[in-house]
Motif scaffolding. Structure first.
Motif, PDB file in Angstrom:
ATOM      1  N   SER A 449      -4.584  -3.654   0.311  1.00 31.19           N
ATOM      2  CA  SER A 449      -5.478  -3.271  -0.780  1.00 31.19           C
ATOM      3  C   SER A 449      -6.520  -2.278  -0.255  1.00 31.19           C
ATOM      4  CB  SER A 449      -6.120  -4.528  -1.382  1.00 31.19           C
ATOM      5  OG  SER A 449      -6.854  -4.213  -2.539  1.00 31.19           O
ATOM      6  N   ILE A 473       0.056  -2.649  -0.277  1.00 29.71           N
ATOM      7  CA  ILE A 473      -0.565  -2.459  -1.605  1.00 29.71           C
ATOM      8  C   ILE A 473      -1.861  -1.642  -1.479  1.00 29.71           C
ATOM      9  CG2 ILE A 473       0.514  -4.414  -2.759  1.00 29.71           C
ATOM     10  CD1 ILE A 473      -2.088  -6.039  -2.215  1.00 29.71           C
ATOM     11  N   SER A 475      -5.032   0.734  -1.656  1.00 28.71           N
ATOM     12  CA  SER A 475      -5.850   1.180  -2.799  1.00 28.71           C
ATOM     13  C   SER A 475      -6.126   2.680  -2.711  1.00 28.71           C
ATOM     14  CB  SER A 475      -7.165   0.399  -2.839  1.00 28.71           C
ATOM     15  OG  SER A 475      -6.926  -0.977  -2.995  1.00 28.71           O
ATOM     16  N   GLY A 503       4.428  -1.146  -1.422  1.00 28.87           N
ATOM     17  CA  GLY A 503       3.819  -1.155  -2.741  1.00 28.87           C
ATOM     18  C   GLY A 503       4.599  -2.049  -3.681  1.00 28.87           C
ATOM     19  N   ASP A 507       1.758  -3.922  -9.476  1.00 28.39           N
ATOM     20  CA  ASP A 507       0.414  -3.888  -8.903  1.00 28.39           C
ATOM     21  C   ASP A 507      -0.604  -3.484  -9.981  1.00 28.39           C
ATOM     22  OD1 ASP A 507      -1.617  -3.971  -7.027  1.00 28.39           O
ATOM     23  OD2 ASP A 507      -0.602  -2.681  -5.580  1.00 28.39           O
ATOM     24  N   TRP A 515      -2.124   1.560  -9.111  1.00 27.39           N
ATOM     25  CA  TRP A 515      -1.744   1.341  -7.707  1.00 27.39           C
ATOM     26  C   TRP A 515      -0.291   1.731  -7.410  1.00 27.39           C
ATOM     27  CZ3 TRP A 515      -6.430   0.081  -8.875  1.00 27.39           C
ATOM     28  CH2 TRP A 515      -7.366  -0.258  -7.903  1.00 27.39           C
ATOM     29  N   LYS A 541       3.122  -8.172  -7.185  1.00 26.69           N
ATOM     30  CA  LYS A 541       1.830  -7.894  -7.796  1.00 26.69           C
ATOM     31  C   LYS A 541       0.831  -7.527  -6.699  1.00 26.69           C
ATOM     32  CE  LYS A 541       0.800 -10.786 -11.207  1.00 26.69           C
ATOM     33  NZ  LYS A 541       0.569 -12.056 -11.933  1.00 26.69           N
ATOM     34  N   HIS A 542      -0.477  -7.663  -7.006  1.00 23.52           N
ATOM     35  CA  HIS A 542      -1.501  -7.291  -6.031  1.00 23.52           C
ATOM     36  C   HIS A 542      -1.791  -8.484  -5.133  1.00 23.52           C
ATOM     37  CE1 HIS A 542      -4.383  -4.359  -4.620  1.00 23.52           C
ATOM     38  NE2 HIS A 542      -5.288  -5.300  -4.528  1.00 23.52           N
TER      39      HIS A 542
END
Length: 566
Positions: A449, A473, A475, A503, A507, A515, A541-542
């Motif tokens: 992130s 993931i 940012s 990724g 997300d 994302w 997902k995140h």
């Protein structure tokens, strides 16, 4: 935009479609023809020294007593031609005759050119400056300078409602059309952008971020794009249009995204133009779309993330550090030392941001277990792991360590401040007890992130100190400007850094950005510039589940060939 995204990096494998003007772009018997009048504009105040041609289309049904609609076309000469890709006068004649389009005046404007300084010199095109610059200049030229004169000369009266006025263009003309409406929604309520150049020719890549962080404007937008469109120094056209579309959807704009299989050509946009023209002037229709449930994969750890018999275990110790670079902050950090470490031999180093998330034996990532197994098998070098939490201001750390109050500043900010913290403060502190290698080839950095973009930023700023990045993931969005990286990568000399990106298609999509698309943009930029990189796209997902399961493979890839050239 659907939850399942196109992986545009494979778009070059698609076959180009044969798009041609349809029946509405053919002349029909019995259909009244409007007038097309050529004009020249040689005294431009908005762009001094330029000259340009323009054309006015006046429908046969036009009555000055009844205000008409208006559509303006950038690169007007291409749209007005009888045998061109769009053939607007023919389309307008047919649609107005059948009452499928309101009586609509067309204004076709070419970009300016500056005559040669001396006889025989070629004129200088002013197109990129007028169209790709993200400013109100072109809109103001059309609305305040050109249109009033044209309207007076030809006795043209248009309706006052901006929803009856639209602007259209291809490529740089496509972003120019959007820019005109973005700056002057008081005049233009509709935009048709074909293969729009929402890339960094002159800064247009900022629009997805601007759309997300600006109050919604009263605009209706149709985007047309081809999956085989450009991928060059300025950007990746399909991904850039996808980002604009995602931003418009997120912000609640009435918009339409039409994908085709062509390249950087006006053929597809021209072939769908009759339907686009009808849609841009129809009454808004906000039907609730049924959203398909996203496919969320279940990622399970494999043997390398589980304890194995006979594998020596490293030791983890935890410490507190007070930073002078980030004054007033304290942070926890942990050090993993493999069983194979010997003080007389400098060890490789891997730094993990949000270190608390990587240490749990039953967690998503399980770094100590993975390190133990891979080092034991000789699939990565003897590596000391440094697991550092973001700084926090205050007497006590938050129970949820992700919520350290200096985290976003340290991780999402661009620049070398965090890299300096690692290289000038934290690593020297750890090296007082352990023999750490100072070679970039022996150092890696990881994060998820905001920690993912932080890891990349450290290596971007100091490739002499970190040669390997694992971003989960990441940012690469506009929290603190990180959306600029794909553009920077394309316009900066390649750096000697290996990058593993992970990724997830499900997300985040919020005020800061999208994302999944942001990571696709990163991968496309790294690919274009020839970086040593790998991109693994999942359905997660995140969270750290997919990235954690991938860790053993990511480490094997990052450390592959280590020491061979020494």
């Amino acid at each position: 935009m659907r939850t399942t995204l196109f992986l545009f990096l494979t778009c070059g494998l698609l076959a180009a479609a044969d798009y041609r003007p349809g029946p509405d772009a053919q002349r029909r018997d019995g259909v009244p023809r409007g007038k097309v009048i050529l004009g020249a504009w040689n005294d431009c105040k908005a762009f001094p020294g330029t000259t340009r041609s323009y054309w006015v289309y006046i429908p046969a049904q036009y009555d000055p007593k009844r205000p008409a609609n208006l559509m303006v076309f950038q690169d007007g000469g291409g749209f007005v031609r009888e045998n061109g890709h769009t053939r607007v006068p023919t389309v307008f004649d047919n649609l107005i005759h059948r009452k499928e389009l309101p009586v609509t005046i067309g204004l076709f404007v070419n970009p300016g050119s500056v005559p040669g300084a001396e006889p025989g010199n070629q004129p200088r095109r002013n197109r990129a400056f007028e169209y790709d610059t993200v400013s109100a200049d072109n809109a103001n030229f059309i609305i305040d300078e050109l249109w009033p004169v044209v309207a007076k000369e030809h006795n043209l009266v248009i309706a006052k409602d901006p929803r009856t006025r639209a602007i259209c263009g291809n490529s740089s003309g496509g972003i120019a059309a959007f820019t005109a409406a973005w700056h002057r929604p008081d005049f233009f309520g509709g935009v048709i952008s074909h293969i729009g150049s929402f890339t960094n020719i002159r800064g247009g890549y900022v629009y997805p971020a601007l759309i997300r962080k600006t109050k919604k404007k009263n605009l209706r937008v149709l985007l047309q794009e081809g999956r085989r469109d450009l991928d060059n120094l300025h950007g990746h056209w399909p991904l850039s249009n996808a980002e604009v579309s995602a931003a418009l959807k997120y912000k609640g704009y009435e918009h339409k995204m039409v994908w085709g299989d062509d390249g950087h050509s006006g053929r597809h946009g021209g072939s769908i133009f009759p339907e686009s023209a009808k849609w841009i002037f129809t009454a808004p229709d906000f039907k609730n779309e049924e959203k398909a449930k996203p496919k969320i994969a279940e990622y399970k750890h494999k043997k390398d993330s589980e304890r194995q018999e006979g594998v020596p275990r490293g030791k983890v110790t935890t410490h507190i550090f007070e930073s002078q670079i980030f004054k007033g902050t304290r942070r926890e950090y942990s050090v993993y030392v493999p069983a194979q470490y010997r003080p007389e031999q400098a060890a490789c180093v891997m730094v993990f941001q949000d270190g608390h998330a990587y240490l749990k034996e039953d967690g998503d990532v399980r770094v100590p277990i993975v390190f133990d197994n891979l080092i034991h098998k000789g699939e990565m070098p003897v590596t000391i792991g440094i697991f550092v939490n973001p700084g926090h201001r205050g007497d006590a750390f938050p129970e949820n360590r992700w919520r350290a109050n200096n985290r976003s500043y340290e991780y999402d900010s661009l620049g070398d401040e965090y890299a300096r913290f690692l290289l000038e403060e934290l690593l020297p502190a750890v090296s007082e007890k352990y023999n750490l290698s100072y070679k970039a080839a022996d150092r890696a950095i990881c994060g998820a992130s905001s920690g993912g973009i932080c890891a990349f930023t450290a290596a971007w700023e100091r490739p002499d100190a970190f040669s390997k990045v694992y971003s989960m993931i990441g940012s690469f969005t506009n929290i603190r400007g990180g959306h600029v990286y794909p553009s920077w990568i394309r316009k900066t000399a390649k750096k000697p850094v290996k990058v593993f990106l992970q990724g997830g298609r499900n997300d985040l999509d919020n005020d800061h950005g999208h994302w999944p698309l942001a990571n696709e943009q990163m991968a496309a930029a790294l690919n274009f510039m020839g970086w040593d990189h790998k991109f693994v796209y999942g359905d997660g997902k995140h969270n750290l589940q997919h990235g954690g399961v991938l860790l053993p493979d990511a480490l094997r890839w990052l450390w592959a060939g280590h020491g061979e050239k020494e």
